[in-house]
Motif scaffolding. Structure first.
Motif, PDB file in Angstrom:
ATOM      1  N   PRO A 171       0.817  -1.224   0.000  1.00 56.50           N
ATOM      2  CA  PRO A 171       0.000   0.000   0.000  1.00 56.50           C
ATOM      3  C   PRO A 171       0.845   1.265   0.000  1.00 56.50           C
ATOM      4  CG  PRO A 171      -0.843  -1.584   1.591  1.00 56.50           C
ATOM      5  CD  PRO A 171       0.482  -2.101   1.134  1.00 56.50           C
ATOM      6  N   ALA A 172       1.988   1.241   0.709  1.00 57.50           N
ATOM      7  CA  ALA A 172       2.853   2.423   0.723  1.00 57.50           C
ATOM      8  C   ALA A 172       3.382   2.712  -0.674  1.00 57.50           C
ATOM      9  CB  ALA A 172       4.007   2.216   1.707  1.00 57.50           C
ATOM     10  N   GLN A 177       3.104   6.153  -5.526  1.00 58.64           N
ATOM     11  CA  GLN A 177       2.833   6.438  -6.934  1.00 58.64           C
ATOM     12  C   GLN A 177       1.707   7.445  -7.088  1.00 58.64           C
ATOM     13  OE1 GLN A 177       2.064   2.619  -8.689  1.00 58.64           O
ATOM     14  NE2 GLN A 177       4.163   1.886  -8.432  1.00 58.64           N
ATOM     15  N   TRP A 178       0.680   7.315  -6.243  1.00 59.11           N
ATOM     16  CA  TRP A 178      -0.448   8.245  -6.327  1.00 59.11           C
ATOM     17  C   TRP A 178      -0.009   9.657  -5.936  1.00 59.11           C
ATOM     18  CZ3 TRP A 178      -3.282  11.303  -2.926  1.00 59.11           C
ATOM     19  CH2 TRP A 178      -4.473  11.811  -3.423  1.00 59.11           C
ATOM     20  N   GLU A 185       0.248  18.158  -9.972  1.00 61.33           N
ATOM     21  CA  GLU A 185      -0.944  18.996  -9.993  1.00 61.33           C
ATOM     22  C   GLU A 185      -0.887  20.044  -8.887  1.00 61.33           C
ATOM     23  OE1 GLU A 185      -4.349  16.547  -9.775  1.00 61.33           O
ATOM     24  OE2 GLU A 185      -3.841  15.328 -11.537  1.00 61.33           O
ATOM     25  N   ALA A 186      -0.399  19.655  -7.708  1.00 66.74           N
ATOM     26  CA  ALA A 186      -0.290  20.621  -6.611  1.00 66.74           C
ATOM     27  C   ALA A 186       0.696  21.731  -6.956  1.00 66.74           C
ATOM     28  CB  ALA A 186       0.138  19.911  -5.331  1.00 66.74           C
ATOM     29  N   ARG A 187       1.815  21.388  -7.590  1.00 66.56           N
ATOM     30  CA  ARG A 187       2.787  22.406  -7.990  1.00 66.56           C
ATOM     31  C   ARG A 187       2.191  23.341  -9.041  1.00 66.56           C
ATOM     32  NH1 ARG A 187       6.236  19.302  -9.904  1.00 66.56           N
ATOM     33  NH2 ARG A 187       7.587  19.001  -8.086  1.00 66.56           N
ATOM     34  N   ASN A 366       7.152  11.861   0.951  1.00 69.51           N
ATOM     35  CA  ASN A 366       8.407  11.422   1.579  1.00 69.51           C
ATOM     36  C   ASN A 366       8.148  10.326   2.607  1.00 69.51           C
ATOM     37  OD1 ASN A 366       9.876  13.296   0.074  1.00 69.51           O
ATOM     38  ND2 ASN A 366       9.626  14.904   1.605  1.00 69.51           N
ATOM     39  N   GLU A 367       7.040  10.452   3.362  1.00 67.70           N
ATOM     40  CA  GLU A 367       6.729   9.437   4.368  1.00 67.70           C
ATOM     41  C   GLU A 367       6.445   8.081   3.721  1.00 67.70           C
ATOM     42  OE1 GLU A 367       3.541  10.812   6.749  1.00 67.70           O
ATOM     43  OE2 GLU A 367       4.714  12.360   7.782  1.00 67.70           O
ATOM     44  N   VAL A 368       5.575   8.068   2.708  1.00 72.06           N
ATOM     45  CA  VAL A 368       5.218   6.780   2.100  1.00 72.06           C
ATOM     46  C   VAL A 368       6.394   6.200   1.332  1.00 72.06           C
ATOM     47  CG1 VAL A 368       2.773   7.352   1.988  1.00 72.06           C
ATOM     48  CG2 VAL A 368       4.240   7.930   0.071  1.00 72.06           C
TER      49      VAL A 368
END
Length: 459
Positions: A171-172, A177-178, A185-187, A366-368
């Motif tokens: 899942p991580a 990837q997600w 898009e956020a940038r 970074n966490e995932v």
């Protein structure tokens, strides 16, 4: 027959009771020897419920409830076909010729690993037991081969640890990837919001979010300067009134006062000359000429002072007008800025929101990423299974105990039945109850005196 007759009958027939017990024990022994032996091997798993995530800062509560729910869930996962297929792959059971032949004969449509996995996870073979008041699960596996039982128990424990790690990492990786797709898009949203804010500031001549405060400070400063200029212009206008020549400022000029002193001195000198000389005397004429010249110079000096006062008044008025114009222009600018301030605040909030979203996505990415790369889980293999020395089934001790009790029961029932079919007199009480005659002596127990009837009864 009374109770003691039966007790004596059992004592008399003890050999038969012992023989019946031995026969039953022999039957139980043969049954136990012929029964298939099942060996139970156990591997243990330790769950660290207090383990902190090295990446995230989440923490859970309710240790007891969480422990019970977690252990129950993990037991179901160990019994799942997914873990069983991993066991089949790790042990190479799908390449076992015997199992492959049985699979082909079964005609099953399932994949061979799933087909074998469903058979090795039967409840009669695999058993998952939690240890009371601990975070330990015991993985028990039963088989007729002790080596196989140990290997299967260890294989299930190891496959579960691998599955647990996979369930944590996969899942991580998907989340990573997600988030990587979302960070672009956020940038873009952040750049667009910043561009709109910059364009708006350029259109309205705004340098930054604090420009409105700067313009207000400038308006306040210009207003104060205008107030001072108005006071100075009023004062200068008052000095430059209709009687400006007789004003104190004009009369108190240093040049005028100097000329006044000279005129006073010359007038005093002329007065003295008049007392001794005639009006046409050259000295009198010269003194009058000098006095007239001094008065003319005084009038000229007063005119110059009046001109300076009028010039200062005009300059003060011009400065007042200029400051009034600046204040009016600054006031209009502040009013215009106040109208666009709310629009700029909305655009600034859009920029802040987009920046926060971008920072949140970056932090979570970074966490995932770390979670997908750290091979860490909260379960570990505590003990590997070892081949058991004794079978778990059949239970020899229990069978021997039950056989002993059954043999004694059969022997006692048989002895009592034979005694009932062919009763014998074995005690004094039995003889008395059977014949009604008094017993004088019991030869089996040795000679002793018995109680005789009374003399009246003997006669």
């Amino acid at each position: 027959m009374n109770v003691w007759d039966y007790v004596e009958a059992l004592r008399a027939r003890w050999r038969m009771i012992a023989l019946a017990t031995l026969v039953v024990l022999a039957i139980v022994g043969i049954w136990t020897w012929a029964s298939p032996r099942t060996y139970n091997a156990s591997a243990t798993l330790l769950f660290d419920l207090q383990q902190a995530d090295p990446v995230s800062s989440n923490s859970g509560g309710g240790a007891q409830t969480k422990s019970a729910a977690l252990l129950g869930t993990q037991a179901d996962i160990i019994r799942s076909v997914f873990v069983a297929q991993r066991v089949v792959g790790n042990m190479g059971l799908d390449r076992n010729p015997e199992l492959v032949e049985r699979y082909q004969k079964s005609g099953s449509q399932l994949p061979i690993r799933e087909w074998i996995g469903r058979r090795i996870t039967s409840p009669s073979a695999l058993e998952i037991l939690p240890t009371r008041n601990t975070s330990v699960l015991a993985v028990n596996y039963k088989s007729e081969d002790p080596e196989l039982a140990a290997r299967m128990a260890t294989a299930f424990a190891e496959a579960y640890v691998q599955t647990q790690l996979q369930l944590r990492i996969d899942p991580a990786r998907v989340y990573s990837q997600w988030f990587e797709s979302q960070i672009g898009e956020a940038r873009t949203r952040l750049e667009q919001a910043q561009a709109r804010l910059t364009r708006f500031q350029q259109q309205h001549g705004l340098v930054g979010a604090g420009r409105f405060d700067i313009e207000q400070a400038q308006l306040s400063e210009l207003t104060q300067q205008l107030t001072t200029a108005q006071a100075e212009a009023a004062q200068a206008g008052a000095k430059a009134g209709s009687n400006v020549g007789g004003s104190a400022d004009a009369q108190q000029s240093a040049v005028v006062q100097g000329l006044d002193g000279q005129i006073a001195g010359k007038s005093a000198e002329l007065q003295q000359l008049r007392q001794t000389l005639g009006p046409n005397h050259p000295l009198i004429v010269s003194a009058n000429a000098e006095l007239a010249e001094l008065r003319a110079r005084r009038a000229q000096a007063v005119g110059t002072a009046v001109s300076a006062i009028q010039t200062a008044s005009a300059a003060a008025g011009a400065r007042e007008a200029r400051l009034r114009s600046l204040v009016q222009g600054q006031r209009e600018r502040v009013l215009r800025l106040s109208g666009v301030q709310d629009q700029m605040a909305v655009l600034q909030r859009d920029v802040d929101t987009a920046r926060n979203a971008y920072d949140a996505v970056t932090t979570r990415l970074n966490e995932v990423r770390l979670q997908s790369e750290i091979p860490l889980s909260n379960v570990s293999l505590l003990d590997r299974a070892v081949p058991p020395a004794l079978p778990s089934s059949p239970n020899v001790a229990l069978r021997v105990l039950l056989g002993l009790l059954a043999g004694l029961f059969v022997g006692v029932v048989t002895a009592l039945f034979l005694e009932w079919r062919n009763p014998r007199v074995r005690t004094v009480g039995g003889l008395v109850s059977l014949t009604g005659a008094p017993v004088l002596a019991d030869l089996n127990r040795g000679p002793r005196l018995l109680a005789l009837p009374a003399s009246g009864a003997a006669s």
